[in-house]
Design an enzyme around this catalytic site. Structure first.
Site, PDB file in Angstrom:
ATOM      1  N   LYS A  13       0.841  -1.218   0.000  1.00  0.00           N
ATOM      2  CA  LYS A  13       0.000   0.000   0.000  1.00  0.00           C
ATOM      3  C   LYS A  13       0.868   1.257   0.000  1.00  0.00           C
ATOM      4  CE  LYS A  13      -2.327  -0.890   3.814  1.00  0.00           C
ATOM      5  NZ  LYS A  13      -1.720  -2.163   4.242  1.00  0.00           N
ATOM      6  N   ARG A  88      -8.703   1.790  10.288  1.00  0.00           N
ATOM      7  CA  ARG A  88      -8.259   0.430  10.602  1.00  0.00           C
ATOM      8  C   ARG A  88      -9.373  -0.397  11.255  1.00  0.00           C
ATOM      9  NH1 ARG A  88      -2.699   0.721   9.462  1.00  0.00           N
ATOM     10  NH2 ARG A  88      -1.569  -0.948  10.482  1.00  0.00           N
ATOM     11  N   ARG A 127      11.047  -7.208   4.281  1.00  0.00           N
ATOM     12  CA  ARG A 127      10.922  -5.768   3.997  1.00  0.00           C
ATOM     13  C   ARG A 127      12.016  -4.979   4.735  1.00  0.00           C
ATOM     14  NH1 ARG A 127       5.322  -2.671   4.813  1.00  0.00           N
ATOM     15  NH2 ARG A 127       5.456  -3.366   6.960  1.00  0.00           N
ATOM     16  N   ARG A 160      11.796  -2.724  10.273  1.00  0.00           N
ATOM     17  CA  ARG A 160      10.848  -2.182  11.243  1.00  0.00           C
ATOM     18  C   ARG A 160      10.709  -3.129  12.417  1.00  0.00           C
ATOM     19  NH1 ARG A 160       5.450  -0.322   8.083  1.00  0.00           N
ATOM     20  NH2 ARG A 160       4.569  -1.191   9.984  1.00  0.00           N
ATOM     21  N   ARG A 171      -0.071  -8.994  14.133  1.00  0.00           N
ATOM     22  CA  ARG A 171      -0.576  -7.956  13.227  1.00  0.00           C
ATOM     23  C   ARG A 171      -1.604  -8.534  12.259  1.00  0.00           C
ATOM     24  NH1 ARG A 171       4.435  -5.543  10.534  1.00  0.00           N
ATOM     25  NH2 ARG A 171       3.069  -3.979   9.643  1.00  0.00           N
TER      26      ARG A 171
HETATM   27  P1  AMP Z   1       1.430   0.536   9.327  1.00  0.00           P
HETATM   28  O1  AMP Z   1       2.644   1.340   9.032  1.00  0.00           O
HETATM   29  O2  AMP Z   1       0.185   1.049   8.638  1.00  0.00           O
HETATM   30  O3  AMP Z   1       1.630  -0.939   9.140  1.00  0.00           O
HETATM   31  O4  AMP Z   1       1.127   0.753  10.902  1.00  0.00           O
HETATM   32  C1  AMP Z   1       2.053   0.344  11.876  1.00  0.00           C
HETATM   33  C2  AMP Z   1       1.386   0.333  13.246  1.00  0.00           C
HETATM   34  O5  AMP Z   1       0.934   1.658  13.572  1.00  0.00           O
HETATM   35  C3  AMP Z   1       0.142  -0.544  13.358  1.00  0.00           C
HETATM   36  O6  AMP Z   1       0.448  -1.902  13.612  1.00  0.00           O
HETATM   37  C4  AMP Z   1      -0.574   0.120  14.530  1.00  0.00           C
HETATM   38  O7  AMP Z   1       0.040  -0.208  15.764  1.00  0.00           O
HETATM   39  C5  AMP Z   1      -0.303   1.599  14.283  1.00  0.00           C
HETATM   40  N1  AMP Z   1      -1.353   2.220  13.417  1.00  0.00           N
HETATM   41  C6  AMP Z   1      -1.182   2.747  12.180  1.00  0.00           C
HETATM   42  N2  AMP Z   1      -2.344   3.231  11.705  1.00  0.00           N
HETATM   43  C7  AMP Z   1      -3.276   2.995  12.661  1.00  0.00           C
HETATM   44  C8  AMP Z   1      -4.672   3.246  12.765  1.00  0.00           C
HETATM   45  N3  AMP Z   1      -5.362   3.839  11.770  1.00  0.00           N
HETATM   46  N4  AMP Z   1      -5.301   2.848  13.901  1.00  0.00           N
HETATM   47  C9  AMP Z   1      -4.637   2.268  14.911  1.00  0.00           C
HETATM   48  N5  AMP Z   1      -3.324   1.991  14.879  1.00  0.00           N
HETATM   49  C10 AMP Z   1      -2.633   2.345  13.766  1.00  0.00           C
END
Ligand code: AMP
Length: 217
Positions: A13, A88, A127, A160, A171
């Protein structure tokens, strides 16, 4: 145009969002990127969310909504934006609708990135991300030219914290339980398009074609 990129972690994404940003001149709003910046700057908010993110759980909705409300009111969002990683869960989606209504705007399209789960685990463990510019690489199918160095800015690449195997399983479970219901939610609102996320190039071209048609309407 206001867009949402929806899908499990690791389906590309973020990469597609960057390509769409260039193509359609829209800002990308990635809640994950914003939160990781807070962590690296060691802000109060960063300290609050660090442990939650390290476990792969979702950050509380009120924190996320504050970030979103502030962000979409900025000038660069006047003609639209691309959400990556938000909403989310259904609560966040409903809150977004309220905020959109207050601002007299609406979401135009939601793209669901489809990829089999066994491929997702491989993608996440391999990644690597540039510390400086945030570009994503994959050690198996999109490696950097020089080990651990970003092709674009020369920054150092890192893994990460939440891409480590122990966290990935959680996750994915969090995704299935909390985020996947959004697929049906937006399908019922007739906003959803499913895209094949086999490669980010294919996904980008599919979305670009849909949006070009949308713009001609
Ligand atoms: P991502 O980079 O989108 O994979 O997000 C990494 C982490 O950030 C997720 O596993 C959540 O802990 C937190 N996070 C990101 N976006 C959200 C969201 N919209 N709601 C809640 N937690 C989020």
């Amino acid at each position: 145009m206001r867009l949402i990129l929806l899908g499990p972690p690791g389906v590309g994404k973020g990469t597609v969002a960057k390509k769409l940003q260039e193509e359609f001149k829209l800002p990308v709003i990635s809640t994950g990127v914003i939160l990781r910046e807070e962590i690296s700057k060691k802000t109060k908010l960063g300290q609050k969310v660090k442990e939650i993110m390290g476990r792969g759980d979702l950050v509380p909705d009120n924190i996320i909504l504050e970030i979103i409300k502030e962000r979409i009111k900025r000038k660069d969002c006047e003609s639209g934006y691309i959400f990556d990683g938000f909403p989310r869960n259904v609560e966040q989606a409903k809150s977004l609708e309220k905020v959109n209504k207050e601002l007299n705007e609406h979401i135009n399209c939601v793209f669901y990135f489809e990829l089999p789960f066994n491929q997702i685990i491989d993608r996440l463990t391999s990644r690597r991300v540039c510390k400086r510019c945030g570009t994503n690489y994959n050690l198996s199918f999109n490696p950097p030219k020089k080990d651990n160095v970003c092709d674009l800015c020369g920054g150092e690449l890192y893994q990460r914290e939440d891409d480590k195997e122990e966290t990935i399983k959680n996750r994915l479970q969090v995704f299935i339980k909390q985020t996947l219901p959004l697929k049906k939610y937006y399908q019922e609102k007739k906003l959803l398009a499913i895209v094949n996320a086999n490669t980010s190039r294919e996904a980008f071209l599919e979305i670009k074609n849909i949006l070009k048609k949308e713009l001609q309407k």
